[in-house]
Design a protein around this motif. Structure first.
Motif, PDB file in Angstrom:
ATOM      1  N   ILE A  13      10.898  23.296   9.491  1.00  0.00           N
ATOM      2  CA  ILE A  13      10.118  22.159   9.011  1.00  0.00           C
ATOM      3  C   ILE A  13      10.956  21.442   7.954  1.00  0.00           C
ATOM      4  O   ILE A  13      11.583  22.078   7.112  1.00  0.00           O
ATOM      5  N   ASN A  14      10.969  20.111   8.000  1.00  0.00           N
ATOM      6  CA  ASN A  14      11.765  19.325   7.058  1.00  0.00           C
ATOM      7  C   ASN A  14      11.128  19.342   5.671  1.00  0.00           C
ATOM      8  O   ASN A  14      10.313  18.487   5.343  1.00  0.00           O
ATOM      9  N   HIS A  15      11.511  20.326   4.877  1.00  0.00           N
ATOM     10  CA  HIS A  15      11.056  20.420   3.489  1.00  0.00           C
ATOM     11  C   HIS A  15      12.267  20.514   2.578  1.00  0.00           C
ATOM     12  O   HIS A  15      13.287  21.129   2.940  1.00  0.00           O
ATOM     13  N   LEU A  16      12.136  19.952   1.416  1.00  0.00           N
ATOM     14  CA  LEU A  16      13.199  19.998   0.417  1.00  0.00           C
ATOM     15  C   LEU A  16      13.541  21.451   0.075  1.00  0.00           C
ATOM     16  O   LEU A  16      12.650  22.258  -0.168  1.00  0.00           O
ATOM     17  N   ALA A  18      14.789  23.769   2.062  1.00  0.00           N
ATOM     18  CA  ALA A  18      14.722  24.717   3.186  1.00  0.00           C
ATOM     19  C   ALA A  18      16.118  25.164   3.606  1.00  0.00           C
ATOM     20  O   ALA A  18      16.351  26.357   3.831  1.00  0.00           O
ATOM     21  N   ARG A  21      17.575  27.805   1.219  1.00  0.00           N
ATOM     22  CA  ARG A  21      16.956  29.128   1.381  1.00  0.00           C
ATOM     23  C   ARG A  21      17.485  29.831   2.639  1.00  0.00           C
ATOM     24  O   ARG A  21      17.720  31.033   2.644  1.00  0.00           O
ATOM     25  N   TYR A  45       9.291  15.880  12.562  1.00  0.00           N
ATOM     26  CA  TYR A  45       8.753  16.739  11.506  1.00  0.00           C
ATOM     27  C   TYR A  45       9.650  17.972  11.329  1.00  0.00           C
ATOM     28  O   TYR A  45       9.638  18.628  10.309  1.00  0.00           O
ATOM     29  N   ASP A  74       9.353  27.797   5.778  1.00  0.00           N
ATOM     30  CA  ASP A  74       9.783  26.568   6.455  1.00  0.00           C
ATOM     31  C   ASP A  74      10.306  26.797   7.873  1.00  0.00           C
ATOM     32  O   ASP A  74      10.503  25.838   8.615  1.00  0.00           O
ATOM     33  N   GLU A  76      10.080  27.737  11.658  1.00  0.00           N
ATOM     34  CA  GLU A  76       9.145  27.944  12.766  1.00  0.00           C
ATOM     35  C   GLU A  76       9.620  29.115  13.617  1.00  0.00           C
ATOM     36  O   GLU A  76       8.831  29.958  14.009  1.00  0.00           O
TER      37      GLU A  76
END
Length: 166
Positions: A13-16, A18, A21, A45, A74, A76
């Protein structure tokens, strides 16, 4: 000790943060990153990552990395792929020093390996090749004595064969 290569595809998932991590998961377990490719998935997304890393040949450790990746919020899904399971391609761009007397040899390599001339001047030819890592390595070796001025490689992209999602 001979190191083993681990190729992992990840849908994230496109999160700041990710990506950081994910990469820390490899580094904490002593793996050296060879290539990291990030691109948008067909659903914007998500992003797709292909990571190639090298570390000690320990199947438990590589399974542990994939398990840890799958636990990240984040992520999937993450998969460790074996060569026979995937289609594997790499892109390489070469800038070759090309004096008039060398051009026949350069064009022979381009033709034999199905390359594409991007630009050409009186001294330089820019060429694009796609293929598996072994093909790109062979092209690099052939061009080495002709004068590679610059080379950029994408690192491998992988996609599962068949109907299953990567």
């Amino acid at each position: 000790m001979k190191l083993s290569t681990l190729t992992v595809s990840i849908k994230v998932i496109n999160h700041l943060g990710a990506l950081m991590r994910i990469l820390q998961t490899f580094v904490r377990r002593g793996y050296n990153l060879h290539s990291v490719i990030v691109s948008p998935a067909h659903n914007h997304y998500f992003s797709r990552l292909t990571i190639v890393a090298e570390g000690e040949p320990n199947p438990h450790k590589s399974q542990q990395i994939v398990a840890q990746l799958n636990k990240l919020v984040d992520v999937e899904h993450a998969f460790n792929h074996q060569a026979h399971q995937v289609i594997h391609r790499e892109l390489a761009l070469f800038k070759i020093h090309a004096e008039i007397d060398q051009r026949r040899e350069i064009f022979d390599v381009i033709q034999n390996f199905e390359g594409k001339v991007l630009t050409m001047t009186d001294k330089v030819i820019h060429v694009e090749f796609t293929g598996d890592t072994e093909k790109i390595d062979s092209i690099e070796m052939l061009f080495q004595h002709l004068g590679i001025l610059e080379m950029v490689r994408s690192g491998p992209l992988v996609m599962l064969k068949g109907e299953e999602q990567t």
